[in-house]
Scaffold this motif. Structure first.
Motif, PDB file in Angstrom:
ATOM      1  N   THR A  28       0.828  -1.201   0.000  1.00  0.00           N
ATOM      2  CA  THR A  28       0.000   0.000   0.000  1.00  0.00           C
ATOM      3  C   THR A  28       0.868   1.258   0.000  1.00  0.00           C
ATOM      4  O   THR A  28       1.998   1.242   0.497  1.00  0.00           O
ATOM      5  CB  THR A  28      -0.937   0.050   1.226  1.00  0.00           C
ATOM      6  OG1 THR A  28      -1.776   1.205   1.138  1.00  0.00           O
ATOM      7  CG2 THR A  28      -0.156   0.099   2.534  1.00  0.00           C
ATOM      8  N   ARG A  29       0.310   2.327  -0.575  1.00  0.00           N
ATOM      9  CA  ARG A  29       0.915   3.650  -0.441  1.00  0.00           C
ATOM     10  C   ARG A  29      -0.085   4.617   0.178  1.00  0.00           C
ATOM     11  O   ARG A  29       0.088   5.832   0.108  1.00  0.00           O
ATOM     12  CB  ARG A  29       1.360   4.157  -1.817  1.00  0.00           C
ATOM     13  CG  ARG A  29       2.349   3.216  -2.474  1.00  0.00           C
ATOM     14  CD  ARG A  29       2.696   3.639  -3.876  1.00  0.00           C
ATOM     15  NE  ARG A  29       3.536   4.835  -3.886  1.00  0.00           N
ATOM     16  CZ  ARG A  29       4.055   5.345  -4.983  1.00  0.00           C
ATOM     17  NH1 ARG A  29       3.812   4.795  -6.150  1.00  0.00           N
ATOM     18  NH2 ARG A  29       4.806   6.430  -4.930  1.00  0.00           N
ATOM     19  N   ASP A  30      -1.190   4.060   0.730  1.00  0.00           N
ATOM     20  CA  ASP A  30      -2.250   4.917   1.274  1.00  0.00           C
ATOM     21  C   ASP A  30      -2.911   4.229   2.472  1.00  0.00           C
ATOM     22  O   ASP A  30      -4.088   3.880   2.432  1.00  0.00           O
ATOM     23  CB  ASP A  30      -3.274   5.229   0.176  1.00  0.00           C
ATOM     24  CG  ASP A  30      -4.160   6.414   0.538  1.00  0.00           C
ATOM     25  OD1 ASP A  30      -3.756   7.236   1.386  1.00  0.00           O
ATOM     26  OD2 ASP A  30      -5.266   6.529  -0.048  1.00  0.00           O
ATOM     27  N   HIS A  35      -4.748   4.169   5.837  1.00  0.00           N
ATOM     28  CA  HIS A  35      -5.645   5.101   6.539  1.00  0.00           C
ATOM     29  C   HIS A  35      -5.944   4.627   7.953  1.00  0.00           C
ATOM     30  O   HIS A  35      -6.045   3.427   8.215  1.00  0.00           O
ATOM     31  CB  HIS A  35      -6.968   5.228   5.790  1.00  0.00           C
ATOM     32  CG  HIS A  35      -6.950   6.230   4.687  1.00  0.00           C
ATOM     33  ND1 HIS A  35      -8.088   6.902   4.268  1.00  0.00           N
ATOM     34  CD2 HIS A  35      -5.932   6.688   3.910  1.00  0.00           C
ATOM     35  CE1 HIS A  35      -7.772   7.732   3.274  1.00  0.00           C
ATOM     36  NE2 HIS A  35      -6.477   7.617   3.032  1.00  0.00           N
ATOM     37  N   ARG A  74      -5.918  -0.323   4.000  1.00  0.00           N
ATOM     38  CA  ARG A  74      -5.113   0.001   2.820  1.00  0.00           C
ATOM     39  C   ARG A  74      -6.077   0.594   1.789  1.00  0.00           C
ATOM     40  O   ARG A  74      -6.673  -0.127   0.987  1.00  0.00           O
ATOM     41  CB  ARG A  74      -4.399  -1.255   2.301  1.00  0.00           C
ATOM     42  CG  ARG A  74      -3.404  -1.799   3.326  1.00  0.00           C
ATOM     43  CD  ARG A  74      -2.438  -2.829   2.772  1.00  0.00           C
ATOM     44  NE  ARG A  74      -3.013  -4.144   2.587  1.00  0.00           N
ATOM     45  CZ  ARG A  74      -2.316  -5.293   2.664  1.00  0.00           C
ATOM     46  NH1 ARG A  74      -1.011  -5.270   2.926  1.00  0.00           N
ATOM     47  NH2 ARG A  74      -2.911  -6.449   2.461  1.00  0.00           N
ATOM     48  N   ARG A  75      -6.240   1.937   1.859  1.00  0.00           N
ATOM     49  CA  ARG A  75      -7.328   2.592   1.121  1.00  0.00           C
ATOM     50  C   ARG A  75      -7.172   2.419  -0.387  1.00  0.00           C
ATOM     51  O   ARG A  75      -8.162   2.326  -1.114  1.00  0.00           O
ATOM     52  CB  ARG A  75      -7.377   4.083   1.478  1.00  0.00           C
ATOM     53  CG  ARG A  75      -8.640   4.791   1.001  1.00  0.00           C
ATOM     54  CD  ARG A  75      -9.883   4.378   1.780  1.00  0.00           C
ATOM     55  NE  ARG A  75      -9.898   4.927   3.115  1.00  0.00           N
ATOM     56  CZ  ARG A  75     -10.629   4.419   4.128  1.00  0.00           C
ATOM     57  NH1 ARG A  75     -11.398   3.358   3.945  1.00  0.00           N
ATOM     58  NH2 ARG A  75     -10.565   4.963   5.324  1.00  0.00           N
ATOM     59  N   ASP A  76      -5.929   2.376  -0.861  1.00  0.00           N
ATOM     60  CA  ASP A  76      -5.721   2.218  -2.307  1.00  0.00           C
ATOM     61  C   ASP A  76      -6.198   0.831  -2.767  1.00  0.00           C
ATOM     62  O   ASP A  76      -6.845   0.707  -3.811  1.00  0.00           O
ATOM     63  CB  ASP A  76      -4.263   2.479  -2.710  1.00  0.00           C
ATOM     64  CG  ASP A  76      -3.228   1.877  -1.749  1.00  0.00           C
ATOM     65  OD1 ASP A  76      -3.625   1.207  -0.762  1.00  0.00           O
ATOM     66  OD2 ASP A  76      -2.024   2.077  -1.997  1.00  0.00           O
ATOM     67  N   ALA A  83      -4.741   9.606   5.680  1.00  0.00           N
ATOM     68  CA  ALA A  83      -3.549   8.772   5.551  1.00  0.00           C
ATOM     69  C   ALA A  83      -2.614   8.933   6.745  1.00  0.00           C
ATOM     70  O   ALA A  83      -2.562   9.987   7.380  1.00  0.00           O
ATOM     71  CB  ALA A  83      -2.818   9.121   4.264  1.00  0.00           C
ATOM     72  N   SER A 111       1.568   8.347   7.773  1.00  0.00           N
ATOM     73  CA  SER A 111       2.906   8.235   7.197  1.00  0.00           C
ATOM     74  C   SER A 111       3.844   7.568   8.192  1.00  0.00           C
ATOM     75  O   SER A 111       3.559   7.514   9.388  1.00  0.00           O
ATOM     76  CB  SER A 111       3.449   9.634   6.876  1.00  0.00           C
ATOM     77  OG  SER A 111       2.577  10.312   6.005  1.00  0.00           O
TER      78      SER A 111
END
Ligand code: MN
Length: 224
Positions: free
Chosen positions: A73-75, A77, A113-115, A202, A204
């Protein structure tokens, strides 16, 4: 009779005021249970019965954990949620049965993992890999007994990102248990994450995310 492999460890949650643990059987989660959150994803909150998805019981992590940023994932939440822990079960329950079922309540974070969820929605595929990944269910200690209405809040590095009243839920806990018990037979050890208010966003690497609910101990997680 023996086992062909060692039995897996029993997933469990902390209980306020004791060193004893709550044995976790299943983790059910409610989708879109606050009107403003339903609207932020373009859904009409007035039209829907509650719907449910699951996380594996061993996705549970205690408050205070430091987790690696999850893979794939890159998003990632946060979703601040009230968690209900059951000490009894049954099928086709009424709203009046709820009080008898509830062991206690906790603050929780339904990490998402919102993406991957957006891809699953677009492809009409299941949400499991968006919601049920390793260490995706963060939970504070359970406080036994009933819970009064109060504020649920999510803070990221101390800044408030979500804030609502528990009474803003579209389906309060008794209605959730009634509907869920028409789909599965509920059992002692089940947890229900009851949905998140508006303001999801999101996280980080390096962030600390804290879910606070009036009357309960917080659920905090830090991303390494
Ligand atoms: Mn959620």
């Amino acid at each position: 009779m023996g086992w062909v492999l060692p039995p897996p460890p029993q997933p469990s949650a902390a209980v306020e005021g004791t060193a004893d643990r709550f044995p976790v059987r299943r983790i059910f989660c409610v989708g879109r249970n606050y009107a403003e959150h339903a609207r932020e994803f373009g859904n009409d909150p007035d039209r829907e019965l509650p719907f449910f998805f699951l996380k594996p019981a061993d996705a549970l992590v205690d408050s205070g954990s430091t987790l690696p940023y999850p893979p794939a994932t890159r998003d990632l939440h946060y979703e601040a949620e009230l968690v209900v822990a059951l000490k009894d079960g049954g099928a086709n329950l009424s709203e009046q049965d709820a009080e008898r079922l509830i062991f206690g309540h906790a603050a929780g974070n339904d990490l998402t993992r919102r993406d991957l969820q957006a891809e699953a929605k677009a492809a009409r595929r299941p949400w499991d890999m968006a919601k049920g990944f390793d260490a995706s269910a963060v939970m504070g200690p359970i406080r036994p007994g009933p819970l009064a209405d109060g504020v649920i809040r999510c803070l990221v590095n101390g800044a408030v990102r979500q804030q609502a009243k528990l009474s803003d839920m579209i389906w309060p806990v008794p209605g959730i248990l009634m509907h869920l018990s028409r789909l599965v037979t509920l059992a002692p050890g089940d947890l229900i994450f009851t949905g998140t208010p508006a303001g999801v966003g999101a996280l980080s690497r390096g962030d600390t995310c804290t879910v606070e609910i009036d009357g309960l101990a917080p659920a905090t997680v830090t991303l390494a």
